[in-house]
Enzyme design. Structure first.
Site, PDB file in Angstrom:
ATOM      1  CE  LYS A  56      -3.874  -2.293   2.339  1.00 19.90           C
ATOM      2  NZ  LYS A  56      -4.643  -2.517   3.578  1.00 19.90           N
ATOM      3  CD  GLN A 100      -3.426  -4.144   6.600  1.00 18.13           C
ATOM      4  OE1 GLN A 100      -3.584  -3.041   6.099  1.00 18.13           O
ATOM      5  NE2 GLN A 100      -3.867  -5.252   6.032  1.00 18.13           N
ATOM      6  CG  ASP A 123      -9.314   0.208   5.637  1.00 15.93           C
ATOM      7  OD1 ASP A 123      -9.148  -0.234   4.488  1.00 15.93           O
ATOM      8  OD2 ASP A 123      -8.534   0.000   6.576  1.00 15.93           O
TER       9      ASP A 123
END
Ligand code: GUN
Length: 297
Positions: A56, A100, A123
């Site tokens: 990412k 994460q 997200d």
């Protein structure tokens, strides 16, 4: 839809085209003196998380986004983690924040996700964004299902009335995926580990989204001729002697014989997840500015 040997939906190619557009979007933002910023918090040393986060960051930097990883020790307290998020919420250079997952067991993921400002929740996991998605309001949307929709749109023109079967009900993929397919006017069935007669259901699907987390779980006999099959699974199989192989939730070779289109692993949905994250960061950066413009008017 075609019948016979399936065509492969190439995630890398679709993502590469999107990145070209995104680079231009970032340039336009920079002309307005906005440098999109992404902060990724990783707690502990989960092997797969390390790979995903590095990917990412790497991609973000390639597109011209400022991206930074905050790698925090496994033993961090929930309060300290939430403090870190608060600091990033208040940092005007940071437009997107992600934590994460998975997190260590002593940390409640819901509390941590709640702490992220919804406007920085790239997200799309915060309850405000989940609620807006469900209501059909504009919001930051979860990356993997968003990527699946982009992939499906490359091969399906009219979704109305198609039977989409989503296998898996996670907050990251299954649930938002079914909401998005419903918004495309599909008839949606959500299946999970308690579903009875799964194959009877999947055999009636025009679209199958496999997000069960079980290697080669979807076999040829479970798929209708001509169906479109997206494989969200990323499974690491131990071949012995420390040799590992990456494989999806779909038996690619066999299912290719009956599906019309199929996404591979690797090179499929995973590519779009990262692309959609970067798209969300660009969106969040643009939204912050328009919000500030309104306030300062
Ligand atoms: N772990 C697995 N997938 C994801 C994702 O899309 N976002 C975050 N934050 N963690 C994940």
């Amino acid at each position: 839809m075609n019948e016979g040997s399936a065509r492969v939906i190439n995630g890398r190619e679709i993502a590469a085209n999107l990145y070209q557009e995104m680079k231009k979007d970032v340039e336009r933002l920079k002309e307005r003196h906005i440098l999109p910023g992404l902060a990724i918090i990783r707690v502990g040393n989960d092997y797969a998380s390390g790979i995903y986060v590095n990917n990412k960051i790497k991609r973000s930097l390639e597109i011209g986004i400022h991206a930074k990883q905050y790698h925090i020790e496994e033993t961090v307290s929930q309060a300290a983690l939430i403090d870190k998020i608060e600091t990033l919420n208040n940092d005007s250079k940071v437009h997107g924040i992600i934590i994460q997952l998975p997190l260590p067991r002593h940390i409640d993921p819901f509390s941590v996700i709640h702490a992220i400002h919804p406007a920085k929740d790239v997200d799309g996991f915060h309850p405000i964004n989940v609620g807006k998605l469900t209501l059909g309001e504009p919001c930051l949307q979860p990356c993997t299902p968003q990527g699946c929709i982009v992939m499906l749109e490359t091969v399906i023109k009219d979704f109305a009335g198609l039977h989409a079967v989503v296998i898996g009900r996670s907050n990251i993929v299954g649930r938002p995926m079914s909401t998005m397919l419903l918004a495309k006017n599909c008839t949606v069935t959500i299946c999970h580990s308690y579903t009875k007669n799964l194959a009877d259901i999947t055999r009636t699907a025009d679209i199958i989204i496999a997000a069960a987390g079980k290697p080669k779980f979807i076999t040829k006999d479970m798929v209708k001729k001509g169906a479109v099959v997206l494989d969200v699974g990323i499974n690491r199989i131990n071949l012995g002697d420390d040799n590992y192989m990456m494989c999806g939730d779909v038996d690619f070779k066999e299912v290719s014989r009956v599906a019309s289109y199929i996404s591979p692993v690797p090179g499929g949905v995973g590519q779009l997840t990262v692309a959609m994250l970067i798209k969300n960061v660009i969106k969040a950066a643009s939204m912050t500015r328009s919000f500030l413009d309104k306030v300062n008017r």
